[in-house]
Design an enzyme around this catalytic site. Structure first.
Site, PDB file in Angstrom:
ATOM      1  N   PRO A 205       3.503   0.105  -6.708  1.00 49.80           N
ATOM      2  CG  PRO A 205       5.679   0.619  -6.096  1.00 49.80           C
ATOM      3  CD  PRO A 205       4.703   0.790  -7.194  1.00 49.80           C
ATOM      4  N   PRO A 206       2.840  -1.067  -3.304  1.00 53.42           N
ATOM      5  CG  PRO A 206       2.630  -2.997  -2.022  1.00 53.42           C
ATOM      6  CD  PRO A 206       3.289  -2.453  -3.239  1.00 53.42           C
ATOM      7  N   GLY A 209       1.220   5.769  -2.729  1.00 54.56           N
ATOM      8  CA  GLY A 209       0.287   6.898  -2.731  1.00 54.56           C
ATOM      9  C   GLY A 209      -0.900   6.770  -3.665  1.00 54.56           C
ATOM     10  CB  THR A 211      -5.263   4.959  -1.034  1.00 54.88           C
ATOM     11  OG1 THR A 211      -5.083   3.575  -1.312  1.00 54.88           O
ATOM     12  CG2 THR A 211      -6.590   5.160  -0.374  1.00 54.88           C
ATOM     13  CD  GLU A 427      26.405  -8.823   8.972  1.00 64.81           C
ATOM     14  OE1 GLU A 427      26.414  -8.160   7.915  1.00 64.81           O
ATOM     15  OE2 GLU A 427      25.562  -9.716   9.209  1.00 64.81           O
ATOM     16  CG  HIS A 430      27.740  -9.879   3.991  1.00 63.51           C
ATOM     17  ND1 HIS A 430      27.435 -10.675   2.922  1.00 63.51           N
ATOM     18  CD2 HIS A 430      27.017 -10.370   5.041  1.00 63.51           C
ATOM     19  CE1 HIS A 430      26.576 -11.616   3.303  1.00 63.51           C
ATOM     20  NE2 HIS A 430      26.309 -11.457   4.591  1.00 63.51           N
TER      21      HIS A 430
HETATM   22  P1  ADP Z   1      -1.130   2.813  -1.604  1.00 61.00           P
HETATM   23  O1  ADP Z   1      -2.600   3.010  -1.685  1.00 61.00           O
HETATM   24  O2  ADP Z   1      -0.414   3.113  -2.885  1.00 61.00           O
HETATM   25  O3  ADP Z   1      -0.721   1.507  -1.048  1.00 61.00           O
HETATM   26  P2  ADP Z   1      -1.337   4.990   0.211  1.00 61.00           P
HETATM   27  O4  ADP Z   1      -1.895   6.003  -0.694  1.00 61.00           O
HETATM   28  O5  ADP Z   1      -2.294   4.343   1.128  1.00 61.00           O
HETATM   29  O6  ADP Z   1      -0.542   3.890  -0.591  1.00 61.00           O
HETATM   30  O7  ADP Z   1      -0.142   5.645   1.020  1.00 61.00           O
HETATM   31  C1  ADP Z   1       0.032   5.456   2.377  1.00 61.00           C
HETATM   32  C2  ADP Z   1       0.529   6.730   3.032  1.00 61.00           C
HETATM   33  O8  ADP Z   1       1.846   7.034   2.617  1.00 61.00           O
HETATM   34  C3  ADP Z   1      -0.293   7.929   2.629  1.00 61.00           C
HETATM   35  O9  ADP Z   1      -1.344   8.110   3.509  1.00 61.00           O
HETATM   36  C4  ADP Z   1       0.702   9.062   2.722  1.00 61.00           C
HETATM   37  O10 ADP Z   1       0.753   9.592   4.015  1.00 61.00           O
HETATM   38  C5  ADP Z   1       2.020   8.420   2.415  1.00 61.00           C
HETATM   39  N1  ADP Z   1       2.383   8.649   1.012  1.00 61.00           N
HETATM   40  C6  ADP Z   1       2.510   7.692   0.072  1.00 61.00           C
HETATM   41  N2  ADP Z   1       2.883   8.234  -1.099  1.00 61.00           N
HETATM   42  C7  ADP Z   1       2.961   9.558  -0.912  1.00 61.00           C
HETATM   43  C8  ADP Z   1       3.276  10.664  -1.762  1.00 61.00           C
HETATM   44  N3  ADP Z   1       3.591  10.485  -3.056  1.00 61.00           N
HETATM   45  N4  ADP Z   1       3.259  11.901  -1.224  1.00 61.00           N
HETATM   46  C9  ADP Z   1       2.951  12.074   0.070  1.00 61.00           C
HETATM   47  N5  ADP Z   1       2.634  11.091   0.918  1.00 61.00           N
HETATM   48  C10 ADP Z   1       2.640   9.829   0.451  1.00 61.00           C
HETATM   49 ZN    ZN Z   2      24.848 -12.372   5.795  1.00 56.80          ZN
HETATM   50 MG    MG Z   3      -4.019   1.755  -0.967  1.00 56.03          MG
END
Ligand code: ADP
Ligand code: ZN
Ligand code: MG
Length: 606
Positions: A205-206, A209, A211, A427, A430
């Site tokens: 998922p986005p 980590g 990248t 609320e 809920h």
């Molecule tokens: P993706 O490419 O999966 O969408 P990114 O690698 O760009 O996500 O992650 C965005 C930021 O979130 C990274 O620059 C980092 O700072 C933080 N992050 C995400 N996952 C981790 C992780 N497993 N450990 C440490 N930092 C993380």
């Molecule tokens: Zn509600």
């Molecule tokens: Mg990315």
């Protein structure tokens, strides 16, 4: 080289403009006095004039004392005739020299070239200006096939990311270590006849980590790292993406061993032939080129292609065939331990109050990605700095969790007294239903302060992370979602638009139970609707019907009956707990928020 030409161009333009201005000024610069025809006649009578030069309608007069004067006559009138009419005698005329000058010779520059030159200069200037302005898109039109890949050198200490900077994705790290080891000692593997994968796909998922991990691989392996994002391939012209891919691979192959990283592969790697119109032609060509390049080099030459995507389901199957991206590494959302270690990484350089327990924060943040956790700590440090704290406190961190979840508080969003009442009962509804039903997560906090889109909110956090959910849990969730609606109805006799979002979620969830999870007894264990990616005029159409009209009707009935079942349960619960509903709502109206402890105290009263 390019900048040299550019500088020269700027210089040339400035020079031309300046010289143009000067030559314009220069011709008028000699302070020539303008006189009237009458005065000229007078001067001729007084025998002061030495010479008159006639340039069409302009008379340049040179007096005997060498002063220059100028006057004008009508265009087609002869000067001699004119002077005659003014009564100048022929003798007087004969004493001065008359010169007739053709305009054509002297003034070619001003009359012909100059008018042409000005627009030309403007044009050159404009093109130059725009090319600077629209550097992103416009100039690329001229740079066609060059890939915009960024190369990160292993020696570059500043951007160095290593596995230490990535937490919580242990398995993925292990697998990538293998690849790093191969790039470092290829012989070891080749001697044993091992074939190292050419293509490795990072899936998750986005914000989890992907990248970051790819960068860490480059940092660990000490090899050049070529990085490009899939969305950068999509360009104005068909074929540009493809030639960029070619260029990228050529560059990487010149720098072996190397890692080539294609981020957001799904932007180009969607299934071919699934789009209608739009840019799918371009995408197809780019994708084909990636396939060609992947097949075009032998394994074990020291080139490894990493790619990342959060939509593996829509990738073209051809990409996943053996010899291409055949190794998949899944990155999951971090579990509680993972979250704690990610928090530790991002807490570096942020002074935390002694009372802050990262483990506790990890407990409160199920479902958060690494990126969420990073922004959580960042928000907390901003909040603390705002109130001039020296350290980040627990309160700021708790506030930031809600911020990341729901957006910042909107204190300016002022509700009327009546509206506040409605939100409070909603609320409370809920919360009570969630509390009573065993399938719901425990309530953490209830609030009637607006946040983001919501007028109020009820936070519930699972005690333990769950990977599988049962039908009864889903049904309890449905009931809890309906709690707000029913509470409004029971208390005020009618519902408001405040429940609209809840109802949408109820409907979607109930539909999923029937069409995706096979949880309807009537319809049995099958799914309905084929998930499919179609791009039509930029919009995604995601479902294809693979069932008949009759089934459609039954599905609708089943969805409604699930909702009805849950609705009745919810009403039952709220009617039984009318006093509690009232009490919690009144508490909220007074204090605006209600924490877990107080809530449980109220609920456990007899
Ligand atoms: P993706 O490419 O999966 O969408 P990114 O690698 O760009 O996500 O992650 C965005 C930021 O979130 C990274 O620059 C980092 O700072 C933080 N992050 C995400 N996952 C981790 C992780 N497993 N450990 C440490 N930092 C993380
Ligand atoms: Zn509600
Ligand atoms: Mg990315």
């Amino acid at each position: 080289m390019k900048s040299l030409i550019k500088n020269f161009l700027i210089f040339l333009i400035i020079f031309l403009i300046i010289s143009g201005v000067f030559s314009l000024l220069g011709s008028q610069n000699k302070r020539i006095q303008e006189i009237s025809l009458n005065e000229l006649v007078q001067e001729i009578q007084d025998e002061l004039v030495q010479k008159i030069t006639i340039e069409e309608n302009r008379l340049n007069i040179l007096l005997i004392d060498q002063t220059q004067q100028i006057t004008f006559k009508e265009e087609n009138e002869s000067l001699v005739e004119l002077l005659n009419n003014y009564g100048v005698s022929p003798e007087k005329l004969s004493k001065l020299s008359l010169v007739v000058k053709s305009m054509r010779g002297r003034n070619t520059f001003f009359n012909i070239i100059f008018p042409l030159l000005i627009p030309l200069l403007l044009l050159v200037g404009l093109i130059y200006f725009f090319s600077k302005q629209v550097k992103g898109a416009g100039m690329q039109a001229f740079k066609f096939g060059e890939s915009k890949a960024r190369k990160v050198n292993p020696q570059d200490k500043k951007v160095k990311t290593t596995f230490k900077d990535v937490a919580g994705v242990q398995e993925a790290k292990e697998e990538l270590k293998e690849i790093v080891d191969f790039l470092k000692n290829p012989k070891k593997y080749i001697l044993l006849g091992a074939k190292i994968p050419k293509g490795v796909l990072l899936v998750g998922p986005p914000g989890c980590g992907k990248t970051l991990l790819a960068r860490a691989v480059a940092g660990e392996a000490n090899t050049p790292f070529f990085h490009i994002s899939g969305s950068e391939f999509i360009e104005l012209f068909v074929g540009v993406g493809a030639s960029r891919v070619r260029d990228l691979f050529t560059k990487a192959k010149k720098n072996l061993p190397a890692i080539l990283f294609i981020d957001e592969l799904d932007a180009v790697g969607r299934q071919r032939g699934a789009g209608l119109g739009g840019s799918h032609d371009e995408r197809e060509q780019t994708l084909n080129q990636i396939l060609v390049e992947l097949d075009g080099f032998e394994p074990n030459i020291g080139l490894i292609v990493l790619a990342a995507t959060n939509r593996p389901d829509i990738l073209d199957p051809a990409l996943l065939r053996p010899g291409r991206f055949d190794r998949k590494i899944i990155l999951d959302l971090p579990d509680i331990k993972g979250r704690e270690s990610i928090l530790k990484i991002h807490a570096r350089g942020k002074p935390l109050d002694q009372k802050v327990d990262l483990r506790k924060i990890a407990e409160r943040t199920p479902g958060f990605t690494g990126a969420d956790l990073e922004s959580l700590l960042n928000e907390a440090s901003i909040l603390s700095a705002k109130i001039n704290k020296k350290k980040i406190g627990v309160k700021e961190i708790l506030e930031s969790i809600e911020r990341v979840l729901l957006g910042p508080e909107r204190k300016s969003h002022i509700l009327s007294k009546k509206e506040k009442q409605i939100v409070a009962f909603h609320e409370a509804g809920h919360a009570i239903v969630s509390h009573v039903l065993p399938g719901c997560d425990p309530i953490q906090k209830i609030s009637i302060i607006s946040r983001g889109q919501a007028a109020g909110y009820t936070l519930s956090i699972p005690e333990q992370e769950k990977f599988l959910k049962t039908k009864s849990e889903f049904l309890d969730n449905l009931s809890a979602l309906l709690g707000g609606y029913v509470a409004e109805e029971e208390t005020f006799g009618q519902v408001t638009t405040g429940a609209a979002n809840d109802l949408r979620r109820v409907t979607q969830l109930a539909r999923k139970l029937v069409t995706e999870y096979g949880m309807s007894k009537v319809l049995g264990p099958r799914t309905f609707g084929e998930k499919e990616e179609m791009i039509f005029l930029g919009r995604e159409i995601t479902e294809r019907r693979d069932y008949s009209e009759e089934f459609a009707e039954i599905i609708d009935k089943e969805v409604s009956s699930f909702i009805k079942l849950c609705y009745d349960k919810t009403r039952n619960i709220l009617q039984k707990n009318k006093a509690k509903l009232e009490e919690i709502a009144q508490f909220l109206l007074k204090k605006e928020t209600l924490e877990k402890k107080t809530f449980i105290k109220i609920m456990s009263k007899k």
